[in-house]
Motif scaffolding. Structure first.
Motif, PDB file in Angstrom:
ATOM      1  N   ARG A   1       0.826  -1.204   0.000  1.00 44.14           N
ATOM      2  CA  ARG A   1       0.000   0.000   0.000  1.00 44.14           C
ATOM      3  C   ARG A   1       0.868   1.264   0.000  1.00 44.14           C
ATOM      4  NH1 ARG A   1      -1.576   3.998   2.928  1.00 44.14           N
ATOM      5  NH2 ARG A   1      -0.399   3.315   4.726  1.00 44.14           N
ATOM      6  N   VAL A   2       1.871   1.281   0.867  1.00 40.17           N
ATOM      7  CA  VAL A   2       2.744   2.462   0.964  1.00 40.17           C
ATOM      8  C   VAL A   2       3.501   2.674  -0.338  1.00 40.17           C
ATOM      9  CG1 VAL A   2       4.807   3.340   2.128  1.00 40.17           C
ATOM     10  CG2 VAL A   2       2.940   2.365   3.471  1.00 40.17           C
ATOM     11  N   ARG A   3       4.064   1.611  -0.902  1.00 34.56           N
ATOM     12  CA  ARG A   3       4.815   1.745  -2.157  1.00 34.56           C
ATOM     13  C   ARG A   3       3.917   2.168  -3.305  1.00 34.56           C
ATOM     14  NH1 ARG A   3       8.659  -3.583  -1.989  1.00 34.56           N
ATOM     15  NH2 ARG A   3      10.133  -2.779  -0.463  1.00 34.56           N
ATOM     16  N   ALA A   4       2.725   1.553  -3.386  1.00 31.64           N
ATOM     17  CA  ALA A   4       1.806   1.881  -4.476  1.00 31.64           C
ATOM     18  C   ALA A   4       1.381   3.345  -4.404  1.00 31.64           C
ATOM     19  CB  ALA A   4       0.582   0.962  -4.427  1.00 31.64           C
ATOM     20  N   ARG A   5       1.020   3.813  -3.228  1.00 35.73           N
ATOM     21  CA  ARG A   5       0.579   5.212  -3.089  1.00 35.73           C
ATOM     22  C   ARG A   5       1.717   6.182  -3.396  1.00 35.73           C
ATOM     23  NH1 ARG A   5      -4.255   6.679  -0.662  1.00 35.73           N
ATOM     24  NH2 ARG A   5      -3.278   8.582   0.105  1.00 35.73           N
ATOM     25  N   ARG A   6       2.929   5.799  -3.008  1.00 34.52           N
ATOM     26  CA  ARG A   6       4.079   6.675  -3.264  1.00 34.52           C
ATOM     27  C   ARG A   6       4.354   6.795  -4.766  1.00 34.52           C
ATOM     28  NH1 ARG A   6       8.720   4.081  -0.921  1.00 34.52           N
ATOM     29  NH2 ARG A   6       7.636   4.368   1.030  1.00 34.52           N
ATOM     30  N   ARG A   7       4.151   5.703  -5.505  1.00 37.60           N
ATOM     31  CA  ARG A   7       4.504   5.683  -6.924  1.00 37.60           C
ATOM     32  C   ARG A   7       3.365   6.113  -7.847  1.00 37.60           C
ATOM     33  NH1 ARG A   7       7.873   0.024  -6.747  1.00 37.60           N
ATOM     34  NH2 ARG A   7       9.611   0.858  -5.540  1.00 37.60           N
ATOM     35  N   MET A   8       2.149   6.169  -7.335  1.00 39.93           N
ATOM     36  CA  MET A   8       1.012   6.535  -8.178  1.00 39.93           C
ATOM     37  C   MET A   8       0.995   8.048  -8.418  1.00 39.93           C
ATOM     38  SD  MET A   8      -1.934   4.078  -6.580  1.00 39.93           S
ATOM     39  CE  MET A   8      -3.172   4.405  -7.810  1.00 39.93           C
ATOM     40  N   PRO A   9       0.452   8.462  -9.569  1.00 39.45           N
ATOM     41  CA  PRO A   9       0.350   9.903  -9.844  1.00 39.45           C
ATOM     42  C   PRO A   9      -0.534  10.592  -8.807  1.00 39.45           C
ATOM     43  CG  PRO A   9      -0.338   8.590 -11.759  1.00 39.45           C
ATOM     44  CD  PRO A   9      -0.066   7.646 -10.643  1.00 39.45           C
ATOM     45  N   LYS A  10      -0.272  11.892  -8.594  1.00 38.43           N
ATOM     46  CA  LYS A  10      -0.967  12.635  -7.550  1.00 38.43           C
ATOM     47  C   LYS A  10      -1.573  13.940  -8.067  1.00 38.43           C
ATOM     48  CE  LYS A  10       2.392  11.001  -4.173  1.00 38.43           C
ATOM     49  NZ  LYS A  10       3.457  10.419  -4.924  1.00 38.43           N
ATOM     50  N   LYS A  11      -1.732  14.085  -9.367  1.00 39.87           N
ATOM     51  CA  LYS A  11      -2.079  15.398  -9.916  1.00 39.87           C
ATOM     52  C   LYS A  11      -3.574  15.689  -9.977  1.00 39.87           C
ATOM     53  CE  LYS A  11       2.165  15.682 -12.332  1.00 39.87           C
ATOM     54  NZ  LYS A  11       2.956  16.158 -13.337  1.00 39.87           N
ATOM     55  N   SER A  12      -4.406  14.701 -10.259  1.00 33.57           N
ATOM     56  CA  SER A  12      -5.829  14.970 -10.477  1.00 33.57           C
ATOM     57  C   SER A  12      -6.698  14.301  -9.417  1.00 33.57           C
ATOM     58  CB  SER A  12      -6.242  14.473 -11.866  1.00 33.57           C
ATOM     59  OG  SER A  12      -6.210  13.061 -11.886  1.00 33.57           O
ATOM     60  N   LYS A  13      -7.998  14.628  -9.476  1.00 37.93           N
ATOM     61  CA  LYS A  13      -8.951  13.987  -8.569  1.00 37.93           C
ATOM     62  C   LYS A  13      -9.069  12.502  -8.873  1.00 37.93           C
ATOM     63  CE  LYS A  13     -11.760  17.947  -7.382  1.00 37.93           C
ATOM     64  NZ  LYS A  13     -13.100  18.515  -7.298  1.00 37.93           N
TER      65      LYS A  13
END
Length: 149
Positions: free
Chosen positions: A99-111
């Motif tokens: 979970r931590v790795r996935a959230r860190r690597r996922m894009p964070k720009k849009s809703k």
């Protein structure tokens, strides 16, 4: 932790779980996984879920008895040869690391990105709850409710 084989003297990384008192530094126990090819979550899913995520292999039938079925004893479970509280904790830790790795690597720009990140967290929390139900409610392993520090 690394382990060197005597035959070819290669290092193999081992997984360890250490229980210690943070204030005193006293180490209560150290469990080492001597087969790093075994992934706890894979073993859990193969043993206790049916491929769709539904629980299986939890109870033993006793035909002709007044209770009919009961949760399997450790000697009846495929994971009974393991230190099962640590096994279930390792499954939860594996999910949390993902979970931590996935959230860190996922894009964070849009809703939509935020929704995807939240969906991953919700899915992982559901999987962790399935493990908790089997470990605590079925097999009676006590929960670790101590705050990490």
């Amino acid at each position: 932790m690394n382990w060197e084989t005597a035959t070819d003297q290669r290092n193999t990384q081992l997984n360890c779980a250490i229980t210690a008192d943070a204030k005193s530094g006293y180490v209560y126990r150290m469990d080492v996984d001597f087969d790093p090819r075994v992934k706890p979550l894979d073993l859990f899913n193969e043993t206790y879920t049916d491929g769709q995520g539904s629980p299986i292999n939890l109870s033993q039938n006793y035909p002709g008895s007044k209770f009919g079925s009961a949760p399997k004893f450790s000697w009846q479970r495929p994971t009974g040869r393991l230190h099962e509280p640590q096994f279930f904790a390792a499954c939860v830790n594996e999910l949390e690391t993902f979970r931590v790795r996935a959230r860190r690597r996922m894009p964070k720009k849009s809703k939509a990105d935020a929704k995807s990140r939240n969906d991953i967290t919700a899915r992982v929390n559901g999987m962790k709850e399935n493990i908790r139900v089997i470990a605590e409610d079925w097999f009676g392993f006590p929960a670790d409710t101590e705050a990490e520090g």
